[in-house]
Design a protein around this motif. Structure first.
Motif, PDB file in Angstrom:
ATOM      1  N   ILE A  93      17.749 -11.020   9.773  1.00 52.75           N
ATOM      2  CA  ILE A  93      17.410 -12.439   9.785  1.00 52.75           C
ATOM      3  C   ILE A  93      17.650 -13.000   8.389  1.00 52.75           C
ATOM      4  O   ILE A  93      16.900 -12.732   7.453  1.00 52.75           O
ATOM      5  N   SER A  94      18.699 -13.792   8.244  1.00 55.38           N
ATOM      6  CA  SER A  94      19.097 -14.247   6.911  1.00 55.38           C
ATOM      7  C   SER A  94      18.097 -15.210   6.297  1.00 55.38           C
ATOM      8  O   SER A  94      18.040 -15.344   5.069  1.00 55.38           O
ATOM      9  N   SER A  95      17.292 -15.882   7.124  1.00 54.88           N
ATOM     10  CA  SER A  95      16.346 -16.862   6.584  1.00 54.88           C
ATOM     11  C   SER A  95      15.280 -16.216   5.700  1.00 54.88           C
ATOM     12  O   SER A  95      14.596 -16.910   4.949  1.00 54.88           O
ATOM     13  N   SER A  96      15.146 -14.905   5.777  1.00 51.62           N
ATOM     14  CA  SER A  96      14.182 -14.198   4.938  1.00 51.62           C
ATOM     15  C   SER A  96      14.704 -13.925   3.536  1.00 51.62           C
ATOM     16  O   SER A  96      13.987 -13.361   2.701  1.00 51.62           O
ATOM     17  N   ARG A 106      15.197 -18.915  -0.045  1.00 52.58           N
ATOM     18  CA  ARG A 106      14.577 -18.927   1.283  1.00 52.58           C
ATOM     19  C   ARG A 106      13.948 -20.280   1.597  1.00 52.58           C
ATOM     20  O   ARG A 106      13.923 -20.720   2.744  1.00 52.58           O
ATOM     21  N   ARG A 144      22.552 -24.162   4.482  1.00 50.19           N
ATOM     22  CA  ARG A 144      22.348 -23.038   5.384  1.00 50.19           C
ATOM     23  C   ARG A 144      21.813 -23.541   6.714  1.00 50.19           C
ATOM     24  O   ARG A 144      21.073 -24.519   6.770  1.00 50.19           O
ATOM     25  N   ASP A 145      22.207 -22.831   7.761  1.00 55.48           N
ATOM     26  CA  ASP A 145      21.730 -23.084   9.115  1.00 55.48           C
ATOM     27  C   ASP A 145      21.057 -21.796   9.573  1.00 55.48           C
ATOM     28  O   ASP A 145      21.728 -20.858  10.015  1.00 55.48           O
ATOM     29  N   ASN A 146      19.751 -21.738   9.460  1.00 53.40           N
ATOM     30  CA  ASN A 146      19.033 -20.502   9.785  1.00 53.40           C
ATOM     31  C   ASN A 146      19.137 -20.154  11.266  1.00 53.40           C
ATOM     32  O   ASN A 146      19.117 -18.979  11.635  1.00 53.40           O
ATOM     33  N   ASN A 155      22.166 -18.268  11.409  1.00 56.13           N
ATOM     34  CA  ASN A 155      22.284 -17.161  10.447  1.00 56.13           C
ATOM     35  C   ASN A 155      23.512 -17.328   9.559  1.00 56.13           C
ATOM     36  O   ASN A 155      24.236 -16.354   9.281  1.00 56.13           O
ATOM     37  N   VAL A 186      25.482 -19.536   6.162  1.00 55.95           N
ATOM     38  CA  VAL A 186      25.443 -20.402   4.992  1.00 55.95           C
ATOM     39  C   VAL A 186      26.850 -20.965   4.775  1.00 55.95           C
ATOM     40  O   VAL A 186      27.843 -20.303   5.083  1.00 55.95           O
TER      41      VAL A 186
END
Length: 112
Positions: free
Chosen positions: A28-31, A53, A71-73, A76, A78
């Protein structure tokens, strides 16, 4: 397995625009904070832009006012929107996820 994959590079004339994408899978890239770096032939890799983050953004001095990171969480992913490109922007652009994960790079060439 974590994968970081850049796309969107290419050849563009001075003054033109490109949009780079960095898609992350396996985590999960948002982390994590994410960033774009670049390396031109014979030069050290340098920071282009980063986004934390919580959305805090930092730009390298040479791209301020011309490049935009986002970024678009949900996806996933950027992005790096590059406007008013100059020949000195020519480099391989790398996406970085957190502290440990790098993509394979995408070539950007700015030339007439």
């Amino acid at each position: 397995q974590v994968q970081v994959v850049e796309s969107g590079g290419g050849l563009v004339q001075p003054g033109g625009s490109l949009r780079l994408s960095c898609a992350v899978s396996g985590i999960i890239s948002s982390s994590f904070g994410m960033g774009w770096h670049r390396q031109a032939p014979g030069k050290q890799r340098e920071l282009v832009a980063s986004i934390s983050r919580v959305g805090r953004i930092v730009y390298g001095d040479s791209v301020k006012g011309r490049f935009t990171i986002s970024r678009d969480n949900a996806k996933n992913t950027v992005y790096l929107q590059m406007n008013s490109l100059k020949p000195e922007d020519t480099a391989v652009y790398y996406c970085k996820l957190g502290q440990n994960f790098w993509g394979q790079g995408t070539q950007v060439a700015v030339s007439s």
